[in-house]
Design a protein around this motif. Structure first.
Motif, PDB file in Angstrom:
ATOM      1  N   MET A   1      43.223  43.567  32.418  1.00  0.00           N
ATOM      2  CA  MET A   1      44.037  42.723  33.288  1.00  0.00           C
ATOM      3  C   MET A   1      43.415  42.610  34.680  1.00  0.00           C
ATOM      4  O   MET A   1      43.308  41.510  35.237  1.00  0.00           O
TER       5      MET A   1
ATOM      6  N   LEU B   1      45.845  31.460  33.068  1.00  0.00           N
ATOM      7  CA  LEU B   1      45.925  32.909  32.912  1.00  0.00           C
ATOM      8  C   LEU B   1      45.576  33.646  34.201  1.00  0.00           C
ATOM      9  O   LEU B   1      46.225  34.608  34.573  1.00  0.00           O
TER      10      LEU B   1
ATOM     11  N   GLN C   1      48.270  34.288  36.740  1.00  0.00           N
ATOM     12  CA  GLN C   1      49.281  35.184  36.150  1.00  0.00           C
ATOM     13  C   GLN C   1      48.810  36.628  36.216  1.00  0.00           C
ATOM     14  O   GLN C   1      49.550  37.533  36.608  1.00  0.00           O
ATOM     15  N   LEU C   2      47.559  36.838  35.815  1.00  0.00           N
ATOM     16  CA  LEU C   2      47.027  38.206  35.811  1.00  0.00           C
ATOM     17  C   LEU C   2      46.897  38.727  37.235  1.00  0.00           C
ATOM     18  O   LEU C   2      47.125  39.910  37.496  1.00  0.00           O
TER      19      LEU C   2
ATOM     20  N   THR D   1      50.296  39.825  38.363  1.00  0.00           N
ATOM     21  CA  THR D   1      50.661  41.084  37.722  1.00  0.00           C
ATOM     22  C   THR D   1      49.860  42.240  38.303  1.00  0.00           C
ATOM     23  O   THR D   1      50.388  43.340  38.487  1.00  0.00           O
TER      24      THR D   1
END
Lengths: 296, 275
Positions: free
Chosen positions: B25, B234, B237-238, B241
């Motif tokens: 991640m 993506l 988003q990563l 996070t």
């Protein structure tokens, strides 16, 4: 002043300060525990969307619940989750705890690494696994196709979706259960093993006849905690699937949330919450009885 | 020898299973969009592009401050009130003590499923939805912390408290000046558990907070990812996070927490009561 009088005075002072100490909690209890409990009971018999006045409908919420396929679906999903999650978690956690329960280097490092997903927010874990589970180019499917396996429709097939969530939840929580098992293992008295050695019991026999029965309280605790966790599943289906595909991951909590905040059915949502909670407590009590009966 | 090698192998495999997703991640948050799905962690095109996108799209700094404020306030309140009630239950005499103790044990068994809707309605009635108050007040005191403190205070020698009373110390001073320094490990345990639970909670914030500038960090990241804002990319988003994790792993919890759990059999005992 006599000594006796002084003593009495001090007990009286003690009593009064006792009331002051607990007063804030008593107020808190009345407002945030007692009132919601009573109100939830009132809500069961009403139709209400917060804005318009409450409407008494008797037992209609309960009879609606009994004919609500979505409620039974959520119940079934929860049991699918528990059926996979609990055994998997106990086996994995006990395995790692047994490995860690010996003189081994980097023990603390391993323990901390296994614990990492526990500390991290459920949101992080869920978003992470959404990417691991992605059908076309998720990490897991890429790995699987590399070693010649077919792709698995983790989250997009109604048969696989709930088990996928159960596996993810296991990964997230297993760290805490490893530690609980470690505590349990270290509480087993040494002499039990020595006695077993004298009686000629080997490793596997010792495990099944000494270790496992002695871990019974830990297992009871873990089963109860994960059952409560299973019934409280929310963020995982909320982020991963929204309850789909075909309602296969609709959890109790998510269903309550949807009823309350998408449809404004406060009375029905409260009824659902009440019924789910009662079923959950029943399941926990039943499990406990079964596991403890097995030990004896 | 072979046995311990096998052990090491399994432990190491476990470490990879638990750590690799996080590494993937973090690596992914630094990679350009096309390389993210690659299993290999290294990239020669690393940049902070994804993080810049997150920072411009959502008020994540503000969300961090919100989360910090809410979690710290709740934690402090839980520790102060929890220890006060715990002390009263353990060391003071007053009418209704037994009843109160039973009520507190009972409170620990009430599932959130029952109280969440009425509590939300209460917030609406009090007119404090979309405010810090709605995030802090319902969790200001916890039955769990009271029980933990009570149990610990019972283990302290009564002579110590009596001595202070004879010296004319008020109960408030006894608790905060005399007993607090002796209760450091219990306070830390309660504080860590409360802080983590508050910080990581998403369901309650999703219910009571709609205003973006008041959202907690996990809530904002959730909305960012499942709402359309990340535009199915993506990378951002990563990155979002990762920012959330960066906070968590810098948190003493990761290092201290398993140790405390391990040491404090108390935790296990009290948790059992919740069954």
């Amino acid at each position: 002043m006599s000594q006796r009088g002084g003593f009495l005075k001090s007990t009286r002072r003690k009593e009064r300060s006792g009331y002051w100490f607990v007063l804030p909690y008593v107020m808190f209890f009345l407002l945030f525990v007692a009132y919601p409990l009573v109100f939830s009971f009132v809500l069961i018999f009403h139709r209400w969307n917060i804005i318009t006045p409450m409407e008494w409908i008797g037992l209609k919420n309960l009879s609606h619940l009994l004919s609500d396929p979505q409620f039974f679906r959520a119940m079934r999903n929860t049991f699918v989750f528990l059926f996979i999650h609990i055994p998997l978690e106990i086996v994995v956690a006990l395995g790692f705890a047994l490995l860690l329960n010996s003189k081994i280097s980097f023990r603390g490092v391993f323990r901390a690494l296994y614990f990492l997903p526990v500390v991290v927010s459920g949101v992080v874990v869920t978003i992470l696994w959404q990417n691991l589970y992605s059908y076309d180019n998720g990490v897991l499917n890429t790995l699987f196709t590399r070693i010649g396996f077919p792709r698995i429709p983790w989250l997009i097939d109604s048969v696989f979706a709930m088990p996928s969530i159960a596996i993810m939840a296991t990964w997230k929580n297993v760290g805490i259960y490893i530690v609980l098992f470690l505590v349990g293992l270290q509480n087993i008295p040494r002499d039990l093993y020595e006695a077993a050695d004298l009686d000629g019991a080997t490793g596997t026999k010792q495990f099944f006849h000494v270790t496992l029965p002695m871990l019974n309280p830990t297992i009871v605790l873990i089963v109860a905690l994960s059952t409560i966790g299973g019934f409280s599943l929310f963020i995982e289906p909320y982020v991963l699937t929204g309850g789909g595909p075909m309602q296969s991951t609709m959890s109790g909590m998510l269903y309550i949330y949807n009823q309350a905040f998408y449809f404004g059915h406060m009375g029905y949502a409260a009824t659902l919450g009440f019924v789910f909670a009662v079923i959950m407590l029943l399941v926990v009590v039943l499990q406990r009885k079964t596991i403890e009966a097995e030990a004896t | 020898m072979i046995k311990s090698m096998m052990k090491m192998f399994f432990l190491f495999a476990g470490a990879v299973v638990f750590a690799y997703p996080f590494l993937w991640m973090i690596a992914g948050s630094l990679k350009p969009e096309l390389e993210i799905t690659n299993l290999w962690l290294w990239t020669s095109n690393a940049s902070f592009h994804n993080f810049r996108q997150v920072l411009t799209k959502i008020p994540i700094g503000r969300a961090f401050v919100n989360s910090m404020f809410v979690s710290l306030s709740t934690t402090m309140s839980v520790v102060v009130f929890g220890s006060m009630v715990g002390y009263a239950l353990a060391r003071l005499n007053f009418h209704g003590k037994k009843i109160l103790y039973t009520l507190i044990l009972f409170t620990m068994m009430i599932p959130f499923q029952i109280t969440m809707i009425p509590q939300y309605i209460l917030m609406v009635k009090l007119g404090i939805t979309d405010s810090y108050l709605s995030l802090i007040i319902p969790t200001m005191m916890s039955a769990f912390s009271i029980i933990v403190f009570r149990q610990f205070f019972l283990s302290l020698p009564q002579a110590l408290i009596d001595a202070a009373r004879i010296d004319g110390c008020s109960e408030v001073r006894i608790l905060f000046k005399l007993i607090y320094p002796l209760s450091r490990s219990t306070i830390i345990t309660v504080a860590l558990l409360t802080f983590m639970a508050t910080w990581n909670d998403v369901l309650w914030p999703l219910m009571v907070i709609r205003e973006r500038s008041l959202m907690t960090m996990p809530q904002l990241v959730t909305i960012f990812v499942i709402g359309g804002e990340a535009e199915a990319q993506l990378g951002p988003q990563l990155a979002a996070t990762t920012l959330l994790v960066a906070r968590a792993s810098s948190h003493p919890g990761v290092r201290v927490f398993p140790k405390i759990l391990h040491r404090q059999h108390g935790f296990k005992r009290h948790k059992r009561i919740t069954e």
